[in-house]
Enzyme design. Structure first.
Site, short mmCIF file in Angstrom:
data_model
loop_
_atom_site.label_atom_id
_atom_site.label_comp_id
_atom_site.label_asym_id
_atom_site.label_seq_id
_atom_site.Cartn_x
_atom_site.Cartn_y
_atom_site.Cartn_z
N SER A 66 0.80 -1.24 0.00
CA SER A 66 0.00 0.00 0.00
C SER A 66 0.83 1.28 0.00
O SER A 66 0.29 2.36 -0.25
CB SER A 66 -0.94 0.02 1.20
OG SER A 66 -2.14 -0.61 0.84
N LYS A 69 0.57 3.32 -2.99
CA LYS A 69 -0.62 4.16 -3.24
C LYS A 69 -0.29 5.64 -3.18
O LYS A 69 -0.91 6.46 -3.86
CB LYS A 69 -1.72 3.84 -2.22
CG LYS A 69 -2.30 2.43 -2.37
CD LYS A 69 -3.21 2.09 -1.20
CE LYS A 69 -3.80 0.69 -1.34
NZ LYS A 69 -4.55 0.29 -0.14
N TYR A 194 -2.26 -2.64 -10.92
CA TYR A 194 -2.28 -2.42 -9.47
C TYR A 194 -1.45 -3.47 -8.73
O TYR A 194 -0.69 -3.15 -7.82
CB TYR A 194 -3.73 -2.44 -8.98
CG TYR A 194 -3.87 -2.36 -7.47
CD1 TYR A 194 -3.72 -1.16 -6.79
CD2 TYR A 194 -4.15 -3.51 -6.72
CE1 TYR A 194 -3.84 -1.10 -5.40
CE2 TYR A 194 -4.26 -3.46 -5.34
CZ TYR A 194 -4.12 -2.25 -4.69
OH TYR A 194 -4.22 -2.21 -3.32
N TYR A 246 -4.08 2.96 7.78
CA TYR A 246 -5.35 2.24 7.78
C TYR A 246 -6.31 2.86 8.82
O TYR A 246 -6.25 4.06 9.07
CB TYR A 246 -5.15 0.74 8.06
CG TYR A 246 -4.13 0.09 7.13
CD1 TYR A 246 -4.36 0.07 5.75
CD2 TYR A 246 -2.96 -0.48 7.61
CE1 TYR A 246 -3.45 -0.53 4.90
CE2 TYR A 246 -2.05 -1.07 6.75
CZ TYR A 246 -2.30 -1.08 5.41
OH TYR A 246 -1.40 -1.65 4.56
N VAL A 264 1.01 -3.91 3.68
CA VAL A 264 0.85 -5.22 4.32
C VAL A 264 2.09 -6.11 4.21
O VAL A 264 2.11 -7.21 4.77
CB VAL A 264 -0.39 -6.00 3.82
CG1 VAL A 264 -1.68 -5.35 4.29
CG2 VAL A 264 -0.36 -6.18 2.32
N1 GLU Z 1 -1.73 -5.25 -2.51
C1 GLU Z 1 -2.41 -5.15 -1.28
C2 GLU Z 1 -3.91 -5.24 -1.47
O1 GLU Z 1 -4.46 -4.59 -2.28
C3 GLU Z 1 -2.06 -3.87 -0.63
C4 GLU Z 1 -2.73 -3.73 0.70
C5 GLU Z 1 -1.94 -2.98 1.70
O2 GLU Z 1 -0.73 -2.99 1.71
O3 GLU Z 1 -2.62 -2.37 2.52
O4 GLU Z 1 -4.57 -5.98 -0.79
#
Ligand code: GLU
Length: 310
Positions: A66, A69, A194, A246, A264
């Site tokens: 994430s 992002k 993604y 989060y 994650v």
């Molecule tokens: N690739 C992970 C997903 O979309 C990223 C989630 C994350 O790191 O919060 O579930």
């Protein structure tokens, strides 16, 4: 190095927080991530001159997950401008888990609440200029190459395909958004881009340098060349504060007070204006998806060196 932090000091801090790894669990909903070793811990701090200090497993590479992002948002904002992006993805924290579908249905007009939750990040990836998924990911990689000054950075193909094959929830978020016109074109291609973006691999020093560039308001640390417009760096940092950790972002703001983004894989990047970037890696996660060692270490560092921005 800022505030006189040495490798020995960081090694010591790592030793203190190491036992906390036992309280967490490595992510396994992406099968390839389950192979991570919960004892692989690392920390790095990079100052605004590009000097860095690190400790722990510094050679170990981990995927951004994430954390990517923030970078895809920066790229989409450079591609389209704020108005276009924020017409399609909101600016409000959700208070829900990162992969939740709930608000998409209850929130009018089906616009993801922010770019840090999966729905918003998928919509952002969909926006990035590029005809093919590889073109989009290639542009994101070039942006990361510029920030880290390392052109060898790429994505881990095993992690990318492991996520692509098991991304049922992200697929459903995409199809829902496609139905409502938030996502354009092919859902499978958006997921392909993604999952590759999330699987981009870096080491701890590279991640700290990325944090430092945000702290340097988007300018390269060596040349001072602008990589990212200052106002866009600020937008990204604001999202880190409001939704970077989060649904624990509020607690993190109070206890740590550093704009940060978690993934994650167990990586966390923090950015402190006028100071630099901090990266922590510890794959054992708490129930909300944050690295247990990462949280502890950032809290200790922030309190000890008075790094809270508040
Ligand atoms: N690739 C992970 C997903 O979309 C990223 C989630 C994350 O790191 O919060 O579930």
């Amino acid at each position: 190095m800022s505030k006189g932090i040495t490798r020995e000091i960081l090694e010591d801090w790592l030793k203190n927080v190491r036992p906390y790894a036992r309280d967490g669990k490595v992510a396994d909903y992406i099968p390839a991530l389950a192979k991570q070793n919960p004892d692989d811990l690392a920390v790095a701090i990079c100052d605004l001159d590009g000097d860095s200090v690190s400790a722990g497993n510094e050679v170990c590479c981990f995927t951004l997950q994430s954390i990517s992002k923030v970078l895809s948002l920066a790229l989409a904002l450079m591609d389209h401008g704020e108005e276009y992006v924020f017409e399609r993805v909101g600016m409000e924290p959700s208070g829900d888990p990162f992969h939740s579908i709930y608000r998409l249905e209850t929130h009018n007009p089906s616009r993801p609440l922010n770019p840090m939750i999966n729905a918003g990040a998928l919509a952002v990836t969909n926006m990035i200029h590029g005809i093919t998924p590889d073109e989009k990911v290639g542009r994101l990689l070039s942006f990361i190459h510029e920030m880290t000054d390392d052109r060898s950075i790429t994505y881990n193909t095993e992690v990318a395909s492991s996520e692509y094959e098991s991304a049922h929830l992200n697929r459903s978020l995409c199809y829902y958004m496609k139905q409502h016109g938030v996502i354009k074109g092919s859902v499978e291609e958006t997921l392909d881009a993604y999952t590759k973006q999330c699987a981009i691999e870096v080491n701890i020093r590279q991640l700290a340098r990325i944090g430092a560039i945000f702290a340097n308001e988007g300018k390269d640390l060596d040349s001072g060349r602008r990589i990212l417009p200052m106002h866009l760096a600020r937008i990204c940092k604001t999202f880190m504060v409001t939704c970077g950790m989060y649904d624990a972002s509020g607690e993190f703001a109070i206890k740590v007070g550093i704009p940060a983004k978690s993934g994650v894989s167990g990586a966390v990047v923090g950015t402190v204006n006028g100071y630099g970037g901090i990266a922590v890696y510890g794959p054992a996660l708490d129930g909300k998806g944050n690295s247990v060692v990462g949280l502890k270490l950032l809290e200790l560092l922030s309190n000890r060196y008075d790094l809270s921005i508040f």
